[in-house]
Design an enzyme around this catalytic site. Structure first.
Site, PDB file in Angstrom:
ATOM      1  N   LEU A 206     -17.090  -8.513  -3.947  1.00 48.73           N
ATOM      2  CA  LEU A 206     -16.506  -9.669  -2.834  1.00 48.73           C
ATOM      3  C   LEU A 206     -17.471  -9.486  -1.672  1.00 48.73           C
ATOM      4  O   LEU A 206     -17.746  -8.338  -1.077  1.00 48.73           O
ATOM      5  CB  LEU A 206     -15.080  -9.196  -2.512  1.00 48.73           C
ATOM      6  CG  LEU A 206     -13.961  -9.348  -3.614  1.00 48.73           C
ATOM      7  CD1 LEU A 206     -12.835  -8.255  -2.823  1.00 48.73           C
ATOM      8  CD2 LEU A 206     -13.528 -10.747  -3.853  1.00 48.73           C
ATOM      9  N   HIS A 207     -18.117 -10.305  -1.444  1.00 45.88           N
ATOM     10  CA  HIS A 207     -18.676 -10.444  -0.291  1.00 45.88           C
ATOM     11  C   HIS A 207     -18.663 -11.964   0.594  1.00 45.88           C
ATOM     12  O   HIS A 207     -19.171 -12.022   1.659  1.00 45.88           O
ATOM     13  CB  HIS A 207     -20.363 -10.289  -0.448  1.00 45.88           C
ATOM     14  CG  HIS A 207     -20.952 -11.347  -1.071  1.00 45.88           C
ATOM     15  ND1 HIS A 207     -20.920 -11.507  -2.525  1.00 45.88           N
ATOM     16  CD2 HIS A 207     -21.915 -12.350  -0.599  1.00 45.88           C
ATOM     17  CE1 HIS A 207     -21.648 -12.485  -2.863  1.00 45.88           C
ATOM     18  NE2 HIS A 207     -22.284 -13.060  -1.677  1.00 45.88           N
ATOM     19  N   ARG A 208     -18.114 -12.856   0.148  1.00 50.92           N
ATOM     20  CA  ARG A 208     -18.069 -14.146   0.775  1.00 50.92           C
ATOM     21  C   ARG A 208     -17.556 -14.363   2.017  1.00 50.92           C
ATOM     22  O   ARG A 208     -16.206 -13.930   2.301  1.00 50.92           O
ATOM     23  CB  ARG A 208     -17.422 -15.129  -0.056  1.00 50.92           C
ATOM     24  CG  ARG A 208     -18.297 -15.908  -1.117  1.00 50.92           C
ATOM     25  CD  ARG A 208     -18.391 -17.120  -1.712  1.00 50.92           C
ATOM     26  NE  ARG A 208     -19.506 -16.818  -2.665  1.00 50.92           N
ATOM     27  CZ  ARG A 208     -20.766 -17.090  -2.652  1.00 50.92           C
ATOM     28  NH1 ARG A 208     -21.090 -17.385  -1.396  1.00 50.92           N
ATOM     29  NH2 ARG A 208     -21.450 -16.714  -3.500  1.00 50.92           N
ATOM     30  N   ASP A 282     -16.499 -12.985  -6.140  1.00 55.22           N
ATOM     31  CA  ASP A 282     -16.831 -14.072  -5.539  1.00 55.22           C
ATOM     32  C   ASP A 282     -18.073 -14.588  -5.557  1.00 55.22           C
ATOM     33  O   ASP A 282     -18.554 -15.612  -4.880  1.00 55.22           O
ATOM     34  CB  ASP A 282     -16.249 -14.162  -3.962  1.00 55.22           C
ATOM     35  CG  ASP A 282     -16.678 -13.165  -3.204  1.00 55.22           C
ATOM     36  OD1 ASP A 282     -17.711 -12.688  -3.644  1.00 55.22           O
ATOM     37  OD2 ASP A 282     -15.927 -13.039  -2.114  1.00 55.22           O
TER      38      ASP A 282
END
Ligand code: UD1
Length: 364
Positions: A206-208, A282
């Site tokens: 996850l990094h968005r 994501d």
């Protein structure tokens, strides 16, 4: 013909590697590689150069982090000087990161030809910085290489001249096909380092900004993941920005049920994907890699610029609906998840060769 390739962030590296290799086998071609330095940590950049066999960058612009405007402007200022020194006949840019649009804009103003690798993808969500980068880059590129047919349709709808558009397939899958045997060799080593890999496990990335910048959203996601660990171990190689926010928002203790590890190199990460029971992400690229590998993927986003991963692949959009994430994950673990297992056309390991042929012919 002298070509310049521009890379800046982690997802660019696996796309540029096969194109540079394919062009190095063509006669009359010289190449140089510019790294903007958008990603600079060893784990986000250097390890990929080694594992992918990318040449050492000829020029590193050392741009680093900053607001979108600062990062984009810094790349433009420093890249302009580099490109004037190199005097290439064409510049190849990759994907949709800030470095991509910045380099393309510089070339357009200098009258240098631009080729965009991975053109035409659209999420139709302009709140995503990458969507703006894709739209603008495609408007000013001279050669547009699309990974799937939806890309061609999007570009034609936006008025791009048909002769500029070339459906070549997916260069990231070229890299995956080439390195999967090597990744398998990493698997044994990895499983001795991470005991959770002995059983069934899920892989999370996850990094968005829409998921990890808002404390409430990040807390909801982490809680849902922690709940899922009652059924399956979850390995979470963590992006620096997500790590920072988990600490800042006081979620460190909650997240301790997850196996949080530093960002991994390409080969380790590919091995982990290949053997995972499910992937929760994501990312854009991981939707494609799981589709190719036939591993179920739940994407924590409302939209995707890669619809073939849904129509032809194993991907499902779950938005930010945490109940849906729980239900779909359970369905996967109980074996009732149904996904298509076709591979999208032209995801065959030869996309970079097609690009090399078109670039060489274009210059002739
Ligand atoms: C960028 C891309 C995104 C891509 C992602 C993959 C844009 C707009 N976004 O997002 O499309 O999916 O890369 O990782 O170009 N940081 C470090 N070390 C690094 C790099 C970043 O600590 O080597 C931290 C910094 O705190 C930085 C933050 O991560 O502020 C964000 O980095 P940035 O390059 O702005 O965007 P990403 O979120 O990585």
């Amino acid at each position: 013909m002298h070509l310049l390739h521009v890379v800046g962030a982690r997802p660019n590296f696996m796309k540029a590697a096969p194109v540079i290799a394919a062009l190095s086998r063509r006669s009359g071609v010289t190449q140089a590689l510019v790294h903007t330095g958008q990603h600079y940590d060893a784990a986000m950049s250097e390890i990929f150069f080694e594992e992918l066999g990318l040449p050492h960058p000829d020029i590193n612009l050392g741009v680093g982090s900053g607001s979108h405007a600062v990062q984009t402007a810094q790349v433009m200022m420093r890249f302009e000087e580099a490109v004037l020194g190199e005097r290439p006949e064409m510049v190849l840019v990759y994907g949709d990161v800030n470095s991509t649009v910045a380099a393309a804009l510089v070339c357009a103003k200098l009258g240098i030809k631009i080729a965009h690798v991975e053109a035409g993808l659209r999420s139709f969500d302009r709140t995503m910085p990458e969507e703006i980068n894709r739209l603008l880059t495609d408007q000013i590129a001279d050669l547009l290489f699309t990974p799937s047919e939806d890309g061609d349709h999007n570009l034609l709808r936006e008025g791009v001249a048909p002769e500029k558009i070339h459906l070549v397939g997916n260069v990231m899958i070229d890299t995956l096909i080439r390195l999967l045997p090597q990744a398998e060799k990493h698997w044994a080593q990895l499983s001795s380092r991470l005991p959770a890999l002995a059983g069934r496990y899920g892989l999370v990335t996850l990094h968005r900004p829409s998921n990890v910048d808002e404390p409430q959203m990040l807390q909801q996601i982490v809680s849902t993941l922690v709940e899922l660990t009652k059924q399956v171990d979850l390995i979470f190689p963590i992006h620096p920005r997500t790590h920072r926010h988990i600490e800042q928002y006081g979620l460190g203790r909650l997240g301790s049920a997850l196996h949080i590890v530093e960002p991994l190199g390409y080969l380790d990460f590919l091995a982990l994907q290949r053997h995972a029971a499910l992937v929760i992400t994501d990312s854009g690229g991981i939707q494609e890699e799981t589709t190719f590998l036939g591993v179920p993927c739940l994407t924590v986003r409302e939209n995707t610029e890669r619809p073939v991963t849904i129509t032809h692949g194993t991907n499902r959009l779950i938005g930010q609906d945490m109940r849906r994430l729980r239900d779909e994950a359970k369905a996967i673990l109980s074996g009732s998840y149904v996904a298509s297992v076709q591979k999208p056309p032209l995801w065959d390991g030869k996309a970079a060769e097609r690009i090399a042929s078109i670039v060489v012919e274009y210059a002739a």
